[in-house]
Design a protein around this motif. Structure first.
Motif, PDB file in Angstrom:
ATOM      1  N   ASP A 188       0.818  -1.215   0.000  1.00  0.00           N
ATOM      2  CA  ASP A 188       0.000   0.000   0.000  1.00  0.00           C
ATOM      3  C   ASP A 188       0.857   1.273   0.000  1.00  0.00           C
ATOM      4  O   ASP A 188       0.709   2.155   0.848  1.00  0.00           O
ATOM      5  CB  ASP A 188      -0.915  -0.021   1.248  1.00  0.00           C
ATOM      6  N   LEU A 189       1.770   1.349  -0.960  1.00  0.00           N
ATOM      7  CA  LEU A 189       2.767   2.421  -0.962  1.00  0.00           C
ATOM      8  C   LEU A 189       2.382   3.634  -1.809  1.00  0.00           C
ATOM      9  O   LEU A 189       3.111   4.625  -1.802  1.00  0.00           O
ATOM     10  CB  LEU A 189       4.108   1.877  -1.498  1.00  0.00           C
ATOM     11  N   VAL A 190       1.256   3.554  -2.512  1.00  0.00           N
ATOM     12  CA  VAL A 190       0.953   4.612  -3.494  1.00  0.00           C
ATOM     13  C   VAL A 190       1.064   6.010  -2.887  1.00  0.00           C
ATOM     14  O   VAL A 190       1.704   6.894  -3.447  1.00  0.00           O
ATOM     15  CB  VAL A 190      -0.450   4.385  -4.124  1.00  0.00           C
ATOM     16  N   LYS A 191       0.481   6.190  -1.706  1.00  0.00           N
ATOM     17  CA  LYS A 191       0.462   7.546  -1.111  1.00  0.00           C
ATOM     18  C   LYS A 191       1.819   7.931  -0.529  1.00  0.00           C
ATOM     19  O   LYS A 191       2.034   9.082  -0.150  1.00  0.00           O
ATOM     20  CB  LYS A 191      -0.603   7.605  -0.018  1.00  0.00           C
ATOM     21  N   LYS A 192       2.730   6.990  -0.425  1.00  0.00           N
ATOM     22  CA  LYS A 192       4.032   7.289   0.191  1.00  0.00           C
ATOM     23  C   LYS A 192       5.123   7.507  -0.854  1.00  0.00           C
ATOM     24  O   LYS A 192       6.281   7.754  -0.511  1.00  0.00           O
ATOM     25  CB  LYS A 192       4.442   6.140   1.128  1.00  0.00           C
ATOM     26  N   ILE A 193       4.771   7.385  -2.125  1.00  0.00           N
ATOM     27  CA  ILE A 193       5.774   7.546  -3.187  1.00  0.00           C
ATOM     28  C   ILE A 193       6.326   8.976  -3.171  1.00  0.00           C
ATOM     29  O   ILE A 193       5.578   9.939  -3.093  1.00  0.00           O
ATOM     30  CB  ILE A 193       5.155   7.187  -4.561  1.00  0.00           C
ATOM     31  N   ASP A 194       7.632   9.097  -3.221  1.00  0.00           N
ATOM     32  CA  ASP A 194       8.283  10.411  -3.120  1.00  0.00           C
ATOM     33  C   ASP A 194       9.510  10.428  -4.042  1.00  0.00           C
ATOM     34  O   ASP A 194      10.640  10.213  -3.599  1.00  0.00           O
ATOM     35  CB  ASP A 194       8.694  10.621  -1.645  1.00  0.00           C
ATOM     36  N   PRO A 195       9.271  10.685  -5.348  1.00  0.00           N
ATOM     37  CA  PRO A 195      10.386  10.620  -6.300  1.00  0.00           C
ATOM     38  C   PRO A 195      11.472  11.649  -6.005  1.00  0.00           C
ATOM     39  O   PRO A 195      11.202  12.704  -5.440  1.00  0.00           O
ATOM     40  CB  PRO A 195       9.726  10.935  -7.653  1.00  0.00           C
ATOM     41  N   LEU A 196      12.682  11.338  -6.384  1.00  0.00           N
ATOM     42  CA  LEU A 196      13.851  12.195  -6.174  1.00  0.00           C
ATOM     43  C   LEU A 196      14.066  12.566  -4.707  1.00  0.00           C
ATOM     44  O   LEU A 196      14.405  13.697  -4.386  1.00  0.00           O
ATOM     45  CB  LEU A 196      13.769  13.456  -7.030  1.00  0.00           C
TER      46      LEU A 196
END
Ligand SMILES: [Zn+2]
Length: 258
Positions: A188-196
């Protein structure tokens, strides 16, 4: 002691019944999937020993009910037990039940085995703390996972079978894109994605440089310096939002689709 009487014999042993839920069925023999089945044992056998004897790594198990009551992995089987085994719940609401593990992992961190280097890189690209080296020994992975409260991601079931492993996940997908998608949705990582936000080379946090700080030689197609540049102070690499970044974001959006 492990006993699994797959084949009928004169003395089948003591009978219990098992039912495994959701993806735990992937590990079972075909005729045992999604159904209640009989399991026979001899002598004292713990639930952990029995489920691993059936091919299910205990680290993939989060909740065990014996005759409707929550039980520990170390509990011994007793005759006519009805044992329900549930996978690691990251997506489902089990707030009314106490999980096998005492504390949820608030900051999800991973350690991946040496065969999943490209998955490790992808997880770093989308901002997740992911340890990886291509020369990790199994014991080292287990030790670091326990020490730093990391989830082991592996395609090696044997790695997850050790008693010291409390959090682990057997990755099903074959290709890197499928694996990345699987992990995003499994945990359930969608909301935790933090590119760069994390160095994809060494896993350290990236620091955004002050707009006035422009390392030499980093320009866009029109020859203008980028305004947003990130630096890894550990391995001294720079990252910026160039065309590769746009491709990366497009790829991430694809990963996020269910
Ligand atoms: Zn770095």
């Amino acid at each position: 002691m492990k006993q699994d009487c797959d084949k009928p014999s004169e003395k089948p042993g003591t009978k219990v019944q098992f039912r495994f839920y959701a993806e735990l069925n992937d590990f079972l023999r075909r005729d045992r999937r999604q159904v209640v089945f009989d399991y026979y044992y001899h002598g004292p056998v713990s639930i952990k020993e029995a489920i691993e004897n059936l091919g299910v790594p205990h680290s993939d198990v989060d909740l065990i009910l014996v005759n409707g009551v929550q039980a520990e992995l170390s509990r011994h089987l007793t005759e006519n037990d009805y044992i329900s085994v549930y996978p690691v719940f990251e997506l489902l609401d089990i707030s009314s039940l106490t999980s096998e593990r005492k504390e949820p992992l608030r900051n999800i961190r991973f350690i991946v085995d040496c065969h999943l280097g490209r998955l490790a890189k992808n997880l770093r690209i989308i901002g997740f703390d992911t340890l990886y080296r291509n020369d990790y020994q199994d014991d080292e992975i287990r030790f670091l996972a326990r020490l730093q409260n990391r989830i082991i991601l592996t395609k090696d079931k044997g790695l997850l079978m050790a008693k010291s492993v409390t959090r682990g996940y057997y990755v099903r997908a074959i290709d890197t894109r499928g694996q990345t998608k699987e992990i995003i949705h499994k945990f359930d990582l969608v909301k935790k994605i933090d590119p760069l936000s994390r160095c994809l080379i060494c896993n350290h946090k990236l620091i955004k440089l002050h707009p006035g700080t422009r390392p030499l030689g980093i320009f866009d197609d029109e020859g203008n310096p980028f305004t947003e540049i990130f630096r890894c102070y550990h391995c001294d690499k720079f990252f910026w939002k160039g065309s590769h970044y746009k491709h990366m974001i497009e790829e991430i959006i694809r990963y996020m689709q269910p």
